[in-house]
Design an enzyme around this catalytic site. Structure first.
Site, PDB file in Angstrom:
ATOM      1  N   TYR A 154      45.632 -71.425  12.484  1.00  0.00           N
ATOM      2  CA  TYR A 154      47.010 -70.958  12.392  1.00  0.00           C
ATOM      3  C   TYR A 154      47.446 -70.462  13.767  1.00  0.00           C
ATOM      4  CZ  TYR A 154      51.075 -68.159  10.982  1.00  0.00           C
ATOM      5  OH  TYR A 154      52.330 -67.619  10.844  1.00  0.00           O
ATOM      6  N   ASP A 249      43.891 -70.174  21.695  1.00  0.00           N
ATOM      7  CA  ASP A 249      44.706 -69.157  21.027  1.00  0.00           C
ATOM      8  C   ASP A 249      43.809 -67.969  20.676  1.00  0.00           C
ATOM      9  OD1 ASP A 249      46.283 -67.595  19.413  1.00  0.00           O
ATOM     10  OD2 ASP A 249      46.926 -69.216  18.073  1.00  0.00           O
ATOM     11  N   LYS A 281      48.677 -59.359  18.806  1.00  0.00           N
ATOM     12  CA  LYS A 281      47.968 -58.362  17.994  1.00  0.00           C
ATOM     13  C   LYS A 281      47.461 -57.160  18.811  1.00  0.00           C
ATOM     14  CE  LYS A 281      47.539 -61.333  14.047  1.00  0.00           C
ATOM     15  NZ  LYS A 281      47.497 -62.781  14.084  1.00  0.00           N
TER      16      LYS A 281
HETATM   17  C1  LIG Z   1      48.586 -63.864  14.059  1.00  0.00           C
HETATM   18  C2  LIG Z   1      48.345 -65.125  14.804  1.00  0.00           C
HETATM   19  C3  LIG Z   1      49.383 -65.843  15.409  1.00  0.00           C
HETATM   20  C4  LIG Z   1      50.831 -65.498  15.202  1.00  0.00           C
HETATM   21  O1  LIG Z   1      51.170 -64.255  15.691  1.00  0.00           O
HETATM   22  P1  LIG Z   1      52.515 -63.542  15.133  1.00  0.00           P
HETATM   23  O2  LIG Z   1      52.635 -62.325  15.990  1.00  0.00           O
HETATM   24  O3  LIG Z   1      52.276 -63.269  13.696  1.00  0.00           O
HETATM   25  O4  LIG Z   1      53.629 -64.508  15.347  1.00  0.00           O
HETATM   26  C5  LIG Z   1      49.060 -66.927  16.192  1.00  0.00           C
HETATM   27  N1  LIG Z   1      47.789 -67.311  16.372  1.00  0.00           N
HETATM   28  C6  LIG Z   1      46.767 -66.667  15.782  1.00  0.00           C
HETATM   29  C7  LIG Z   1      45.374 -67.126  16.028  1.00  0.00           C
HETATM   30  C8  LIG Z   1      47.010 -65.568  14.969  1.00  0.00           C
HETATM   31  O5  LIG Z   1      45.989 -64.958  14.354  1.00  0.00           O
END
Ligand SMILES: *Cc1c(COP(=O)(O)O)cnc(C)c1O
Length: 460
Positions: A154, A249, A281
């Site tokens: 994701y 990511d 995060k």
């Molecule tokens: C949470 C997350 C996102 C998206 O971040 P948001 O601040 O919710 O838009 C993208 N990549 C990874 C791996 C994530 O865990």
């Protein structure tokens, strides 16, 4: 369905949450502002939280929970850390947004550059924005369109990255949700995770069209599925050989699984680094802040240094940057040692409770990020990709989740999510989890399977 109190020995009042949820459902789609919060995967009423402190959440009914979600990762120091609160309060008093450059964003950029292999960063407000920008930059730099991603990873709700796998390996993606034009995913190739042969085959066929490969550094969004040894390095190598960029990511893993992120667990020693990395995060300290970073010559292609456009009214916001910077400065080696230890203890306790209750399960970790998969049989020992993750016995998780909730432990309300600990998770908090686990394991064991439902959860 909430666990039967006669089984768990706990009664939990929920009237205030139920009343708020009813109102919320009238005012907002599904009553929430991000889908997984609605408890769709586990049933029951979402807990409306009024206050957080250290490792605990307090809901509007006055219940206290040990929080094993930690806002889905950001709260590495726990809730309302006094020094973060103080720094943020001071920042707010100085004005909440200027629309000009300011000092905290420079210091936050310096802290990120110090901890990771990236040389420059662009600050944005969400992980979604970070990956969207990374993909645009990769396309702008290479002059190519095709994006390769992996099923079960994701990356936020970016159109091109909300692609579902077509039939067969190495086919172009289909929209993962209504509202995404087929054209937006027509340049996305979705491959099975941890399958290097599929990657090589794809590069052999489409190598000169591929702008980038994007992957979670270790997957946390289908439950925790770590990369096989050497997988990320091999992705970087394939990209290098074919003139594509490798985007790692680390929105979830960055500054959480080590002081830099997952890269330190599988990259640092071998002397390679991704071309671009995305963070979010933890680096926002509970505020909306995220970043894309990378090598200087790639990053300098972003406007205004270069031609690839990207902008944001609240990007580098001084309050968010202060929260992130303060959090990162307090995230010392001791903090990471504590996270590793707490996560290790919880894995051990969960494994023991489930084994004793006779519940088949697999526990997987990437550093201090871990999750529990409820599986069909003891013969399943590893979850390597999304197909395997989708074979979970999710009905067991729902029973387990509600028994834990009734015993005062807030787990992620979906079997497809990682469990998060913080530096504030002390013995008192962990003992509460230890006490709850055997009861919850028994509840999981006692739950018969309903008609098949393996709907996968997207990330928060
Ligand atoms: C949470 C997350 C996102 C998206 O971040 P948001 O601040 O919710 O838009 C993208 N990549 C990874 C791996 C994530 O865990």
């Amino acid at each position: 369905m909430p666990a039967d109190p006669s089984l768990t020995g706990h009664a939990r009042s929920t009237a205030a949450s139920e009343a708020l949820y009813a109102r919320a459902c009238d005012l907002a789609p599904g009553g929430v502002n991000s889908p997984v919060r609605a408890f769709g995967a586990v049933g029951g009423t979402p807990v409306f939280v009024r206050r957080g402190r250290g490792p605990y959440l307090y809901d509007v009914d006055g219940n206290e929970y040990v929080d094993l979600v930690c806002s889905w990762g950001p709260l590495i120091l726990g809730h309302a850390h006094p020094q973060v609160v103080e720094a943020v309060t001071t920042a707010v008093a100085n004005g909440t947004s200027y629309g000009t450059p300011s000092e905290p964003e420079v210091e936050l950029a310096a802290e990120i550059v110090d901890r990771t292999p990236v040389e420059m960063v662009r600050l944005v407000s969400s992980g979604t924005e970070a990956t969207m920008t990374a993909v645009r930059l990769a396309r702008g730099v290479t002059g190519r369109d095709v994006v390769v991603k992996f099923a079960g990873c994701y990356h936020g709700h970016v159109d091109a990255l909300l692609a579902a796998a077509g039939s067969g390996v190495a086919t172009f993606g289909l929209p993962g949700t209504p509202g995404i034009p087929a054209a937006s995913t027509a340049s996305t190739i979705v491959l099975p995770y941890n399958n290097l042969d599929a990657v090589k085959q794809t590069f052999a066929e489409y190598g000169d069209q591929i702008a980038c490969v994007i992957t979670e550094a270790a997957v946390g969004n289908m439950g925790v599925v770590p990369p096989r040894p050497g997988f990320n390095h091999a992705l970087a190598e394939q990209c290098r050989r074919h003139g594509a960029l490798f985007i790692s990511d680390e929105v979830m893993t960055g500054f959480r699984v080590t002081r830099s992120g997952h890269w330190a667990l599988d990259g640092a020693d071998e002397g390679w680094a991704p071309d671009l990395m995305t963070f979010g995060k933890v680096m926002g300290g509970g505020f909306p802040a995220a970043a894309v970073g990378g090598r200087r010559e790639v990053m300098e292609r972003l406007a205004p240094a270069g031609p690839v456009y990207q902008a944001g009214t609240l990007s580098g916001n001084p309050v968010a940057a202060t929260a992130g910077l303060t959090t990162l400065r307090l995230a010392t080696d001791d903090v990471y040692a504590h996270l590793d230890q707490a996560a290790g203890r919880l894995q051990e306790l969960a494994g023991k409770a489930l084994t004793e209750a006779g519940v088949p399960h697999v526990i997987q970790a990437a550093g201090n990020l871990f999750s529990v998969f409820f599986v069909d049989s003891d013969e399943v020992t590893v979850i390597d990709n999304f197909d395997a993750a989708n074979k979970q016995a999710t009905h067991r998780y729902a029973a387990f989740f509600h028994a834990m909730l009734d015993a005062g432990v807030y787990l992620p309300p979906s079997a497809y999510e990682a469990w998060f600990v913080s530096a504030a998770h002390d013995d008192r908090a962990l003992d509460r989890v230890a006490e709850a686990l055997p009861v919850a394991a028994a509840a999981a064991a006692a739950t018969p399977p309903p008609p098949a439902d393996n709907s996968a959860g997207a990330g928060e």
